[in-house]
Design a protein around this motif. Structure first.
Motif, PDB file in Angstrom:
ATOM      1  N   MET A  14       0.525  -1.199  -0.066  1.00 46.49           N
ATOM      2  CA  MET A  14      -0.064   0.019   0.323  1.00 46.49           C
ATOM      3  C   MET A  14       1.188   1.105  -0.176  1.00 46.49           C
ATOM      4  N   GLU A  15       0.895   2.288  -1.038  1.00 47.21           N
ATOM      5  CA  GLU A  15       1.669   3.425  -1.438  1.00 47.21           C
ATOM      6  C   GLU A  15       1.686   4.433  -0.576  1.00 47.21           C
ATOM      7  N   LEU A  16       2.939   4.936   0.804  1.00 48.53           N
ATOM      8  CA  LEU A  16       1.870   5.871   0.848  1.00 48.53           C
ATOM      9  C   LEU A  16       1.197   7.563   0.354  1.00 48.53           C
ATOM     10  N   VAL A  17      -0.027   8.012   0.799  1.00 47.04           N
ATOM     11  CA  VAL A  17      -0.075   8.979   0.316  1.00 47.04           C
ATOM     12  C   VAL A  17       0.154  10.763   0.928  1.00 47.04           C
ATOM     13  N   SER A  18       0.298  11.546   0.500  1.00 54.30           N
ATOM     14  CA  SER A  18       0.636  12.294   1.144  1.00 54.30           C
ATOM     15  C   SER A  18      -0.156  13.424   1.140  1.00 54.30           C
ATOM     16  N   VAL A  19      -1.032  13.852   2.233  1.00 53.03           N
ATOM     17  CA  VAL A  19      -2.397  15.034   1.927  1.00 53.03           C
ATOM     18  C   VAL A  19      -1.147  16.540   2.178  1.00 53.03           C
ATOM     19  N   ILE A  20      -1.671  17.327   0.787  1.00 51.57           N
ATOM     20  CA  ILE A  20      -1.395  18.662   1.499  1.00 51.57           C
ATOM     21  C   ILE A  20      -2.700  19.330   1.578  1.00 51.57           C
ATOM     22  N   MET A  21      -2.262  20.244   2.639  1.00 54.46           N
ATOM     23  CA  MET A  21      -3.919  20.818   3.717  1.00 54.46           C
ATOM     24  C   MET A  21      -3.032  22.581   3.482  1.00 54.46           C
ATOM     25  N   PRO A  22      -3.286  23.511   3.104  1.00 53.57           N
ATOM     26  CA  PRO A  22      -2.564  24.624   4.221  1.00 53.57           C
ATOM     27  C   PRO A  22      -3.822  25.151   4.477  1.00 53.57           C
ATOM     28  N   VAL A  23      -3.529  26.263   5.582  1.00 52.53           N
ATOM     29  CA  VAL A  23      -4.484  25.799   7.006  1.00 52.53           C
ATOM     30  C   VAL A  23      -3.963  27.902   6.564  1.00 52.53           C
ATOM     31  N   LYS A  24      -5.065  29.070   6.333  1.00 56.32           N
ATOM     32  CA  LYS A  24      -4.895  30.417   7.063  1.00 56.32           C
ATOM     33  C   LYS A  24      -5.473  30.962   8.645  1.00 56.32           C
ATOM     34  N   SER A  25      -5.855  29.972   8.944  1.00 51.34           N
ATOM     35  CA  SER A  25      -6.369  30.475  10.371  1.00 51.34           C
ATOM     36  C   SER A  25      -6.758  29.065  10.879  1.00 51.34           C
ATOM     37  N   LEU A  26      -6.873  28.983  12.655  1.00 47.70           N
ATOM     38  CA  LEU A  26      -7.566  28.000  13.276  1.00 47.70           C
ATOM     39  C   LEU A  26      -8.834  27.769  13.460  1.00 47.70           C
ATOM     40  N   ALA A  27      -9.904  27.976  12.499  1.00 45.70           N
ATOM     41  CA  ALA A  27     -11.156  27.942  12.784  1.00 45.70           C
ATOM     42  C   ALA A  27     -11.995  26.490  12.823  1.00 45.70           C
ATOM     43  N   SER A  28     -12.364  26.873  13.623  1.00 46.80           N
ATOM     44  CA  SER A  28     -12.938  25.162  14.109  1.00 46.80           C
ATOM     45  C   SER A  28     -13.604  24.509  13.120  1.00 46.80           C
ATOM     46  N   ASP A  29     -13.637  25.059  11.822  1.00 48.25           N
ATOM     47  CA  ASP A  29     -14.084  24.131  11.058  1.00 48.25           C
ATOM     48  C   ASP A  29     -13.080  22.742  10.074  1.00 48.25           C
ATOM     49  N   ILE A  30     -11.438  23.588  10.540  1.00 48.19           N
ATOM     50  CA  ILE A  30     -10.296  22.794  11.125  1.00 48.19           C
ATOM     51  C   ILE A  30     -10.301  21.222  11.111  1.00 48.19           C
ATOM     52  N   SER A  31     -11.256  20.994  12.254  1.00 51.80           N
ATOM     53  CA  SER A  31     -11.259  19.677  12.972  1.00 51.80           C
ATOM     54  C   SER A  31     -12.002  18.608  11.794  1.00 51.80           C
ATOM     55  N   LEU A  32     -12.427  19.280  11.188  1.00 55.92           N
ATOM     56  CA  LEU A  32     -14.002  18.779  10.185  1.00 55.92           C
ATOM     57  C   LEU A  32     -12.897  17.836   9.016  1.00 55.92           C
ATOM     58  N   ALA A  33     -12.143  18.735   8.806  1.00 53.06           N
ATOM     59  CA  ALA A  33     -11.356  18.353   7.353  1.00 53.06           C
ATOM     60  C   ALA A  33     -10.218  17.831   8.077  1.00 53.06           C
ATOM     61  N   VAL A  34      -9.433  17.554   8.845  1.00 52.81           N
ATOM     62  CA  VAL A  34      -8.847  16.896   9.343  1.00 52.81           C
ATOM     63  C   VAL A  34      -9.074  15.069   9.551  1.00 52.81           C
ATOM     64  N   ASP A  35     -10.205  15.470  10.767  1.00 49.15           N
ATOM     65  CA  ASP A  35     -11.046  13.903  11.114  1.00 49.15           C
ATOM     66  C   ASP A  35     -10.763  13.041   9.572  1.00 49.15           C
ATOM     67  N   SER A  36     -12.097  13.992   8.799  1.00 46.85           N
ATOM     68  CA  SER A  36     -12.484  13.470   7.228  1.00 46.85           C
ATOM     69  C   SER A  36     -11.050  12.831   6.582  1.00 46.85           C
ATOM     70  N   ILE A  37     -10.055  13.035   6.978  1.00 46.84           N
ATOM     71  CA  ILE A  37      -8.381  13.321   6.632  1.00 46.84           C
ATOM     72  C   ILE A  37      -8.211  11.773   6.736  1.00 46.84           C
ATOM     73  N   LEU A  38      -7.854  11.667   8.199  1.00 44.50           N
ATOM     74  CA  LEU A  38      -7.949  10.939   9.085  1.00 44.50           C
ATOM     75  C   LEU A  38      -8.440   9.272   9.613  1.00 44.50           C
ATOM     76  N   ASN A  39      -9.487  10.034   8.605  1.00 47.59           N
ATOM     77  CA  ASN A  39     -10.540   8.299   8.964  1.00 47.59           C
ATOM     78  C   ASN A  39     -10.554   7.874   7.421  1.00 47.59           C
ATOM     79  N   GLN A  40      -9.785   7.881   6.412  1.00 53.05           N
ATOM     80  CA  GLN A  40     -10.449   7.643   5.635  1.00 53.05           C
ATOM     81  C   GLN A  40     -10.211   5.922   5.683  1.00 53.05           C
TER      82      GLN A  40
END
Length: 256
Positions: free
Chosen positions: A1-27
């Motif tokens: 299983m090849e490694l995939v690098s997920v690139i996510m720029p962040v402008k601010s620590l808005a509360s929305d970031i947790s949804l983005a992070v969780d949706s990647i970690l739970n792939q």
């Protein structure tokens, strides 16, 4: 299983970031590294955001193009997956897109998008052209692969010199047109695997974005025309007419 690098720029620590992070970690596809590119004052992040060993936080003080290039340079994976920090995606997104890369033997895979508001309320669905020839036809007119949804090969991005760091807008159109000129092939999965958060400030920059994308699209079309005989120009003329109709000069649109 090849490694995939997920690139996510962040402008601010808005509360929305947790949804983005969780949706990647739970792939469903588990072999990933999530590279969060942030300015120095955001490097500390929140404890709950960086608790997973698959997350790396990298500093970049530049614009969006610089941030993306920094993430790609840092990436150890064979594949690059894009993600915006205020959006989220379906748990099978990566698995499906990787399978599609192989199935259709293409270099760049996107998907259809659900648009949501700041309260995560569904607004509308957007379907993008599926096949390579249709994607390439529409690309100079309006970006036909949603940039945050792409999965591609790291080497594919390296071959075109990564993102143009002089651009803080329309960097997606610029690199897509360069990929097309390089011979890369595209596909959009006809499933709604990505939820894009519509931001009110997007309307403030629409005019400038249209102007810049018009310039890039027009330059690309003119370069294509130079290498074609007149008898093969019909489809290109139609693309030019549509670009002028939506973003340029109506009299030129009529001409073409």
């Amino acid at each position: 299983m090849e490694l995939v690098s997920v690139i996510m720029p962040v402008k601010s620590l808005a509360s929305d970031i947790s949804l983005a992070v969780d949706s990647i970690l739970n792939q469903t596809y588990r072999n990933i590294e999530l590279i969060i590119i942030a300015k120095s004052d955001l490097e500390y992040m929140k404890d709950e955001i960086i608790s997973d060993s698959r997350i790396k936080v990298v500093n970049c003080e530049g614009n969006i193009s610089s941030a993306l290039n920094t993430g790609i340079d840092y990436a150890k994976g064979k594949y690059i997956m894009r993600m915006d920090s205020d959006d989220f995606c379906h748990k099978s997104r990566l698995e499906i897109q990787l399978e599609t890369l192989s199935k259709y033997n293409v270099e760049v895979v996107g998907c259809n998008v659900n648009y949501i508001n700041r309260s995560n309320k569904f607004i509308l669905k957007k379907i993008f052209p599926e096949w390579d020839k249709d994607i390439k036809f529409y690309m100079p007119i309006n970006v036909s692969v949603p940039h945050p949804t792409i999965v591609t090969y790291k080497k594919t991005l390296l071959e075109v010199g990564l993102y143009n760091e002089s651009l803080s807008k329309v960097e997606d159109l610029d690199i897509f047109l360069r990929l097309i000129m390089k011979g890369a092939t595209f596909y959009n999965v006809q499933k709604f695997l990505y939820s894009y958060r519509v931001k009110s400030e997007i309307w403030d920059t629409e005019s400038e974005n249209n102007s810049m994308s018009y310039s890039l699209g027009s330059s690309y079309i003119n370069n294509i025309l130079i290498g074609h005989s007149n008898k093969n120009n019909g489809k290109i003329y139609l693309t030019k007419a549509l670009l002028e109709y939506y973003k340029g000069d109506m009299s030129i649109a009529r001409k073409y």
